[in-house]
Enzyme design. Structure first.
Site, short mmCIF file in Angstrom:
data_model
loop_
_atom_site.label_atom_id
_atom_site.label_comp_id
_atom_site.label_asym_id
_atom_site.label_seq_id
_atom_site.Cartn_x
_atom_site.Cartn_y
_atom_site.Cartn_z
N ALA A 44 2.97 -0.66 4.98
CA ALA A 44 2.45 -0.70 6.35
C ALA A 44 1.95 -2.09 6.75
O ALA A 44 1.89 -2.41 7.94
CB ALA A 44 1.35 0.34 6.51
N ARG A 88 12.78 5.00 12.71
CA ARG A 88 11.52 5.76 12.62
C ARG A 88 10.62 5.44 13.81
O ARG A 88 11.09 4.98 14.83
CB ARG A 88 10.86 5.46 11.27
N TYR A 112 11.09 8.97 1.07
CA TYR A 112 11.08 7.94 0.02
C TYR A 112 11.70 8.38 -1.31
O TYR A 112 11.75 7.58 -2.25
CB TYR A 112 9.63 7.45 -0.21
N ASN A 135 8.05 -5.47 -0.59
CA ASN A 135 7.93 -4.33 0.31
C ASN A 135 6.44 -4.23 0.60
O ASN A 135 5.67 -3.70 -0.21
CB ASN A 135 8.46 -3.05 -0.33
N ARG A 187 5.12 10.90 -2.81
CA ARG A 187 4.74 10.70 -1.41
C ARG A 187 5.93 10.97 -0.49
O ARG A 187 7.01 10.39 -0.70
CB ARG A 187 4.33 9.23 -1.29
N HIS A 192 12.69 -2.65 2.55
CA HIS A 192 12.13 -1.34 2.89
C HIS A 192 13.05 -0.25 2.36
O HIS A 192 14.28 -0.39 2.41
CB HIS A 192 11.95 -1.17 4.40
N PRO A 236 0.80 -1.22 0.00
CA PRO A 236 0.00 0.00 0.00
C PRO A 236 0.83 1.28 0.00
O PRO A 236 1.86 1.36 0.68
CB PRO A 236 -0.82 -0.10 1.30
N ASN A 237 0.35 2.23 -0.77
CA ASN A 237 0.90 3.59 -0.88
C ASN A 237 2.21 3.66 -1.66
O ASN A 237 2.70 4.75 -1.94
CB ASN A 237 1.06 4.24 0.51
N GLU A 275 12.49 -9.53 2.17
CA GLU A 275 11.75 -8.34 2.61
C GLU A 275 12.59 -7.09 2.35
O GLU A 275 13.80 -7.10 2.63
CB GLU A 275 11.45 -8.47 4.10
C1 DQA Z 1 8.18 1.19 4.05
C2 DQA Z 1 8.18 1.45 5.56
C3 DQA Z 1 6.81 1.26 6.15
O1 DQA Z 1 6.84 1.49 7.54
C4 DQA Z 1 5.81 2.20 5.51
O2 DQA Z 1 4.52 1.96 6.00
C5 DQA Z 1 5.85 2.15 4.03
C6 DQA Z 1 7.14 2.05 3.35
C7 DQA Z 1 9.55 1.49 3.40
O3 DQA Z 1 9.75 1.04 2.29
O4 DQA Z 1 10.38 2.19 3.99
O5 DQA Z 1 4.83 2.29 3.37
O6 DQA Z 1 7.90 -0.18 3.83
#
Ligand code: DQA
Length: 137
Positions: free
Chosen positions: A74, A104, A22, A71, A17, A97, A9-10, A95
């Site tokens: 959230a 954070r 990011y 990735n 964003r 990020h 998501p997102n 995994e």
């Molecule tokens: C994320 C870190 C997560 O905490 C966050 O909710 C994201 C992006 C990252 O790539 O740093 O959406 O996965």
């Protein structure tokens, strides 16, 4: 070799964003470069804001391809269902990020996914995805 990158998501908003966290590159742009750099990795890409679609995708490819790079955004911090999907398939899953989640908010420090993944790459910006691809080569 065939690898699938799954973004949760997102992450469709990358480049627009929270740029200070990011960066300002869209994932489509980054992915085109990554594909060109690693033609033999046969990279493909899937993004969804829906937990069920991510689970269906893991089920759909996870017995066939050589690896998944995920990735989960959230959902990393909330989804036992995605964890179980990863644990249930046979291909290795890495995994990823973009940000260093440990630097954070505290709610980002826990990942339900890490324990069932082969490894974790985080904190290197979009380069985290490239490092994850390298881990399969
Ligand atoms: C994320 C870190 C997560 O905490 C966050 O909710 C994201 C992006 C990252 O790539 O740093 O959406 O996965």
């Amino acid at each position: 070799m065939a690898l699938l990158i799954i973004n949760g998501p997102n992450l469709n908003l990358l480049g627009r964003r929270e740029k200070s966290i990011y960066g300002d590159q869209s994932f489509d742009e980054y992915f085109a470069d990554l594909k060109a750099k690693y033609p033999h990795a046969n990279l493909s890409y899937f993004q969804s804001n829906s937990e069920s679609e991510i689970i269906e995708k893991i089920h759909g490819v996870g017995f066939e391809i050589d690896g998944i790079i995920i990735n989960a955004g959230a959902f990393t911090h909330t989804s036992i269902a995605i964890r179980d999907a990863i644990a249930g398939v046979t291909c290795p899953v890495v995994e990823v990020h973009i940000s260093n989640v440990h630097a954070r908010e505290e709610f980002r420090h826990n990942s339900y996914l890490s324990a069932v993944c082969k490894g974790v790459v985080l904190g290197f910006g979009l380069d985290s995805y490239r490092l994850a691809v390298e881990s399969f080569l």
